[in-house]
Design a protein around this motif. Structure first.
Motif, PDB file in Angstrom:
ATOM      1  N   GLY A 195      17.397  60.879  54.120  1.00 38.39           N
ATOM      2  CA  GLY A 195      17.392  62.074  53.268  1.00 38.39           C
ATOM      3  C   GLY A 195      16.042  62.229  52.600  1.00 38.39           C
ATOM      4  N   ARG A 196      15.676  63.469  52.257  1.00 34.28           N
ATOM      5  CA  ARG A 196      14.357  63.737  51.672  1.00 34.28           C
ATOM      6  C   ARG A 196      14.098  62.851  50.462  1.00 34.28           C
ATOM      7  N   GLY A 197      12.900  62.398  50.371  1.00 36.83           N
ATOM      8  CA  GLY A 197      12.533  61.514  49.258  1.00 36.83           C
ATOM      9  C   GLY A 197      13.062  60.095  49.442  1.00 36.83           C
ATOM     10  N   GLY A 198      13.553  59.798  50.649  1.00 39.26           N
ATOM     11  CA  GLY A 198      14.298  58.563  50.864  1.00 39.26           C
ATOM     12  C   GLY A 198      13.483  57.280  50.863  1.00 39.26           C
ATOM     13  N   SER A 199      12.166  57.349  50.789  1.00 37.79           N
ATOM     14  CA  SER A 199      11.389  56.098  50.763  1.00 37.79           C
ATOM     15  C   SER A 199      11.679  55.275  49.517  1.00 37.79           C
ATOM     16  N   ASP A 200      11.991  55.952  48.402  1.00 31.89           N
ATOM     17  CA  ASP A 200      12.379  55.206  47.193  1.00 31.89           C
ATOM     18  C   ASP A 200      13.621  54.363  47.504  1.00 31.89           C
ATOM     19  N   TYR A 201      14.525  54.980  48.240  1.00 28.28           N
ATOM     20  CA  TYR A 201      15.777  54.304  48.583  1.00 28.28           C
ATOM     21  C   TYR A 201      15.488  53.105  49.487  1.00 28.28           C
ATOM     22  N   SER A 202      14.605  53.305  50.471  1.00 27.17           N
ATOM     23  CA  SER A 202      14.221  52.176  51.332  1.00 27.17           C
ATOM     24  C   SER A 202      13.707  51.020  50.482  1.00 27.17           C
ATOM     25  N   ALA A 203      12.825  51.342  49.527  1.00 28.76           N
ATOM     26  CA  ALA A 203      12.233  50.290  48.692  1.00 28.76           C
ATOM     27  C   ALA A 203      13.317  49.566  47.911  1.00 28.76           C
ATOM     28  N   ALA A 204      14.272  50.333  47.393  1.00 31.00           N
ATOM     29  CA  ALA A 204      15.329  49.713  46.589  1.00 31.00           C
ATOM     30  C   ALA A 204      16.217  48.832  47.473  1.00 31.00           C
ATOM     31  N   LEU A 205      16.521  49.315  48.676  1.00 28.00           N
ATOM     32  CA  LEU A 205      17.363  48.514  49.582  1.00 28.00           C
ATOM     33  C   LEU A 205      16.661  47.211  49.946  1.00 28.00           C
ATOM     34  N   LEU A 206      15.374  47.294  50.252  1.00 24.10           N
ATOM     35  CA  LEU A 206      14.638  46.079  50.618  1.00 24.10           C
ATOM     36  C   LEU A 206      14.516  45.151  49.413  1.00 24.10           C
ATOM     37  N   GLY A 207      14.286  45.754  48.242  1.00 22.56           N
ATOM     38  CA  GLY A 207      14.207  44.946  47.018  1.00 22.56           C
ATOM     39  C   GLY A 207      15.499  44.171  46.807  1.00 22.56           C
ATOM     40  N   ALA A 208      16.629  44.865  46.959  1.00 19.51           N
ATOM     41  CA  ALA A 208      17.923  44.200  46.759  1.00 19.51           C
ATOM     42  C   ALA A 208      18.142  43.152  47.845  1.00 19.51           C
ATOM     43  N   ALA A 209      17.788  43.489  49.088  1.00 18.69           N
ATOM     44  CA  ALA A 209      18.003  42.544  50.188  1.00 18.69           C
ATOM     45  C   ALA A 209      17.218  41.254  49.961  1.00 18.69           C
ATOM     46  N   LEU A 210      16.006  41.384  49.424  1.00 19.78           N
ATOM     47  CA  LEU A 210      15.139  40.216  49.241  1.00 19.78           C
ATOM     48  C   LEU A 210      15.269  39.624  47.843  1.00 19.78           C
ATOM     49  N   ASP A 211      16.172  40.211  47.037  1.00 20.23           N
ATOM     50  CA  ASP A 211      16.348  39.771  45.660  1.00 20.23           C
ATOM     51  C   ASP A 211      14.994  39.760  44.936  1.00 20.23           C
ATOM     52  N   ALA A 212      14.329  40.897  45.007  1.00 19.43           N
ATOM     53  CA  ALA A 212      12.955  40.992  44.506  1.00 19.43           C
ATOM     54  C   ALA A 212      12.877  40.797  42.994  1.00 19.43           C
ATOM     55  N   GLU A 213      11.708  40.411  42.548  1.00 21.09           N
ATOM     56  CA  GLU A 213      11.417  40.284  41.120  1.00 21.09           C
ATOM     57  C   GLU A 213      11.403  41.666  40.477  1.00 21.09           C
ATOM     58  N   GLU A 214      10.882  42.637  41.217  1.00 28.25           N
ATOM     59  CA  GLU A 214      10.707  43.977  40.657  1.00 28.25           C
ATOM     60  C   GLU A 214      10.504  44.953  41.807  1.00 28.25           C
ATOM     61  N   ILE A 215      10.910  46.204  41.599  1.00 31.73           N
ATOM     62  CA  ILE A 215      10.637  47.256  42.580  1.00 31.73           C
ATOM     63  C   ILE A 215       9.688  48.235  41.900  1.00 31.73           C
ATOM     64  N   GLN A 216       8.499  48.376  42.456  1.00 34.88           N
ATOM     65  CA  GLN A 216       7.509  49.283  41.838  1.00 34.88           C
ATOM     66  C   GLN A 216       7.426  50.562  42.661  1.00 34.88           C
ATOM     67  N   ILE A 217       7.593  51.701  42.020  1.00 38.53           N
ATOM     68  CA  ILE A 217       7.487  52.988  42.688  1.00 38.53           C
ATOM     69  C   ILE A 217       6.156  53.605  42.250  1.00 38.53           C
ATOM     70  N   TRP A 218       5.185  53.588  43.136  1.00 40.18           N
ATOM     71  CA  TRP A 218       3.849  54.127  42.811  1.00 40.18           C
ATOM     72  C   TRP A 218       3.806  55.585  43.242  1.00 40.18           C
ATOM     73  N   THR A 219       3.531  56.503  42.286  1.00 40.30           N
ATOM     74  CA  THR A 219       3.592  57.922  42.585  1.00 40.30           C
ATOM     75  C   THR A 219       2.412  58.650  41.935  1.00 40.30           C
TER      76      THR A 219
END
Ligand code: ADP
Ligand code: ASP
Ligand code: MG
Length: 826
Positions: free
Chosen positions: A209-233
């Protein structure tokens, strides 16, 4: 940033997502490279959107079944490659670009012949935007000595096969993403993936869906149990409104997951609505930051966020909305009606945003779209359908909205002449949502922003810690760059925006205490009066030089603003800019190794100096040799300040009917005679201080225009250049017993310490200096002009503020070097 081991395998990675504008051209790719480099130790996983405009162009090419408009976009990729890659790498990328061009051509050809299903073809074509940008970015990072590895996102993000807005299979995505990325991370590599795209279990390319790269980042962050998800805009965080509509929109330092979800869902484009859920599930903070201004503190979204005094933190809006009102044909019971109705939306996969019901009818909002006529046709089998197109949803968001009374009233009062058609509050604890005509949305948002978010209430009032992962505490401040200490201008504005009219200093004191602790000072709160703390901040050395000024301001409060030249707001020059300048100077001096420094900020200077009087008893006072008091002296060192004598004059009369003045005696007439004589007094002058001045500040009295005044009074403020005694004698001589004289306060003029090499002046105003007699030799100097203080346009020039910092530094250096030439106390 919290501490991490340099590259230990157990350290969680950080996901960095760059949007389309962050990779729009070669300069943008270079900025991204430097951001990734700065975050290297955080074990970055990079997710990137298509270059700006590319997704739109690819979608349009499918609709037109023609590649005619694509060449300029291919060219943009080529330019970046030629600018930033070496010849061999650029050639490899150009070959990839050529292959993409051919494949897109074939797909469009099939689209024009009706081959394949169009939505699938569309996903396939549009996926090239992210596939190309990510491959290019991986090349650019590698060319700049960063160990980047391109990873095909379709091997990580597993979705169902709904074309255009596929839903991820989260467990499968976790497994694949870990399998693909963990070995790379363990080897110290930086994986680079395209956002927005994934693949079904059967390997068909899908998009989120449009704008979906944020969602990709969040999914990968959750999958990898990331320290932080940074959205650079391209904006510095989530703002209080869409900046394209509201020019004054400002950054919100912290948002709760709930607040961010509502804002994103109701139109704040800066975040994809689905991107919060994966972060929330794993408790990962999401940070929204500006790739063009990486030093700006952005927004942190986490489990807890500060509450704002006015409760409301942001206003989102979404246009292109249609309201449907469906009135039941009464053949179905209420349950049957609702079930049948929502089944229609479900079948068409059409999300419904806002719903309100009555006994027989239901109103709801949907986004305009091609499926709408078919939906309406089906709904008509259930009842009468009214369609209201061209509407907009407006959503006011803030934790505590449901429990704070009066907000809805304020909102609807602000837009009382704008037609509101559907209202929903309470469905979530954080929002109030309603619908207006599309043509009035901008006006409504602008007005609501002005009413709710441009005053003091529309700012955070305290910087609470935002709880990040596992209950660890993170600061809400600017964390991206460790050096992101606020500048003097920024700190001045933050201080101005915390109201502190005399009597109400606590919030600003606590805020400042927190700031000073962060800078490494030991902070002691000085309890001058209940709920009115002053502050004393020390280093580990004895306080020989103390910078001092006051926390309180005169009324009325007004919030900060700035232009190129000035910062405006109550306290700008008297004395919040000075606080900021003193802190900045102390910071520099400490960096130079001068540690025998302290900061003293007191309450009530504008009233009765109770803060200074209390501080005078502090045991550290005797250790101090020089007290550098800040007041706006236009950066000149004051060699003296005039004293003050406050006087109340009262006259009595005999009341009576005003038509018969001879039967009474007017207290006002007497007072006017007395004041005329007072004005004629030749007051003393003194060579070092200049002239005594007398201001008749207040006169009052009387009972009515047709009544002979029974009483009257006047308040005088006399600026002394001598002792009070000769002035009192002159005053009493002029009054000649016609009025009662009350002396409210008396402060003698003060001579101040001079230091060679600095511009000097004599100031007419009084300060806390006489009440701080135990704190060593007093000096008085500060940026800003007394002529701006106490006015409705209070301001300080940014250049003066900077000069003030410089001056405090120089002064302290020469004091420290014991280079004081004269030290004379009054
Ligand atoms: P990116 O390409 O980086 O994903 P987007 O264009 O998707 O960026 O989102 C950023 C844009 O969102 C901003 O430029 C701004 O115009 C818009 N926007 C709308 N509402 C808000 C808001 N409340 N705060 C910040 N930006 C907003
Ligand atoms: N490139 C896609 C879009 O423009 C996804 C994104 O940028 O987030 O919608
Ligand atoms: Mg976006």
């Amino acid at each position: 940033m919290t501490g991490r081991s340099p590259s230990g395998e157990s350290t969680p990675p950080t996901v960095l997502k760059f949007g389309g504008t962050s990779v729009e051209d070669a300069a943008a790719f270079e900025r991204v490279t430097e951001i990734v480099r700065a975050e290297r130790r955080a074990r970055p996983v990079v997710v990137v959107s298509a270059m700006s405009g590319v997704t739109d162009a690819l979608l349009a090419s499918v609709d037109a079944a023609s590649a005619a408009d694509l060449p300029p976009h291919f060219e943009r990729h080529r330019v970046v490659a030629r600018c930033l890659l070496d010849a061999a790498a650029a050639a490899r990328f150009e070959a990839e670009l050529e292959a993409a061009r051919e494949e897109i051509g074939r797909l469009l050809e099939r689209a024009s012949q009706g081959g394949g299903t169009l939505p699938r073809l569309r996903d396939e074509v549009v996926s090239f935007g992210e596939r190309l940008s990510s491959s290019l970015l991986a090349g650019v990072l590698a060319a700049r000595d960063l160990p980047a590895s391109w990873v095909d996102a379709r091997r990580c993000i597993v979705t169902n096969d709904v074309a255009g807005r596929a839903d991820p299979d989260f467990p499968e995505t976790c497994a694949r993403a870990r399998a693909q990325l963990s070995p790379l991370l363990a080897a110290g590599r930086i994986p680079v993936l395209g956002g927005f795209i994934g693949a079904s279990a059967g390997g068909v390319t899908t998009t989120l869906g449009r704008g979906g790269s944020d969602y990709s980042a969040a999914l990968l962050g959750a999958a990898l149990d990331a320290e932080e998800i940074q959205i650079w805009t391209d904006v510095s965080g989530v703002l209080t409104a869409d900046p394209r509509v509201v020019r004054n929109a400002h950054t919100i330092p912290t948002l709760s997951y709930a607040e961010a979800s509502e804002l994103a869902y109701f139109g704040a484009k800066v975040l994809h609505p689905k991107s919060i859920q994966p972060a929330l599930v794993r408790g990962i903070p999401v940070r929204i930051v500006n790739s063009r201004a990486p030093q700006d503190s952005g927004t942190v979204v986490a489990a807890e966020a500060e509450l704002w005094p006015g409760t409301v933190k942001s206003i989102a809006h979404k246009t292109g909305i249609t309201v449907l009102q469906i009135t039941s044909a009464r053949m179905l019971g209420a349950y049957g009606f609702l079930r049948a109705l929502f089944e229609v939306f479900d079948r068409h996969r059409m999300p419904v945003d806002v719903v309100t019901t009555s006994e027989v009818s239901l109103s709801l909002t949907v986004e305009d779209g091609a499926a709408l006529p078919a939906v309406v046709a089906e709904l008509e089998t259930l009842g009468e359908v009214r369609v209201e197109p061209r509407r907009a949803i407006i959503c006011v968001v803030g934790e505590g909205l449901r429990t704070t009374p009066g907000i809805a009233a304020r909102v609807f009062e602000t837009i009382r002449d704008i037609n509101v058609s559907l209202i929903s509050q309470g469905a979530s604890r954080v929002n109030l949502t309603f619908v207006v005509d599309e043509g009035q949305a901008r006006e409504a948002v602008t007005r609501l922003h002005a009413a709710l978010l441009e005053g003091p209430a529309g700012r955070p009032d305290r910087r609470t810690a935002v709880r990040g992962r596992g209950g660890r505490s993170r600061s809400a401040g600017p964390p991206v760059r460790p050096s992101a200490r606020p500048t003097a201008v920024e700190l001045t504005r933050r201080l101005i925006d915390i109201p502190s009219v005399s009597g109400d200093e606590e919030a600003v004191a606590r805020f400042l205490g927190g700031q000073l602790e962060q800078l490494g000072y030991g902070v002691e709160y000085l309890e001058s009066a209940p709920g009115r703390p002053g502050l004393f901040a020390t280093t580990d050395a004895a306080p020989r030089i103390v910078f001092c000024t006051h926390l309180d301001t005169v009324p009325p409060f007004f919030a900060s603003s700035e232009d190129d030249e000035f910062v405006y707001g109550r306290g700008a020059c008297d004395a919040k800019g000075i606080i900021a300048a003193q802190i900045a100077a102390a910071h520099r001096l400490r960096a130079e190794g001068i540690r025998e420094l302290a900061l003293l900020f007191v309450v009530d200077e504008e009233k009765g100096s109770i803060g200074a009087r209390a501080a005078n008893g502090h045991p550290a006072a005797r250790q101090c040799r020089w007290l550098v008091v800040g007041e706006p002296t236009e950066n000149k060192l004051a060699t003296g300040s005039k004293g003050s004598l406050r006087v109340l004059l009262r006259t009595d009369g005999t009341g009576g009917h005003s038509a018969y003045p001879e039967r009474g005696r007017s207290a006002i007439h007497t007072l006017l005679d007395v004041l005329a004589d007072v004005r004629a007094i030749a007051w003393p002058t003194a060579p070092e201080f200049g002239e005594t001045t007398c201001n008749i500040g207040i006169i009052g009295g009387g009972a009515g225009a047709n009544v002979i005044a029974p009483d009257a009074r006047a308040e005088l403020h006399i600026r002394l250049v001598t002792d009070a005694a000769p002035v009192r004698a002159l005053l009493e001589g002029a009054v000649r017993g016609r009025a009662r004289i009350e002396y409210l306060s008396a402060t003698p003029p003060v001579r101040l310490t001079a230091v060679p090499g600095f511009d000097t002046c004599v100031v007419g105003f009084t300060t806390d200096v006489p009440h701080l007699s135990n704190w060593g030799a007093p000096l008085l100097v500060g940026p800003g002009s007394i002529h701006d203080a106490h006015t409705a346009g209070e301001r300080i020039a940014k250049a003066d503020l900077e000069r003030g910092v410089e001056l405090y530094v120089q002064l302290a250096r020469s004091l420290h070097a014991d280079a004081v030439a004269t030290e004379v106390r009054a």
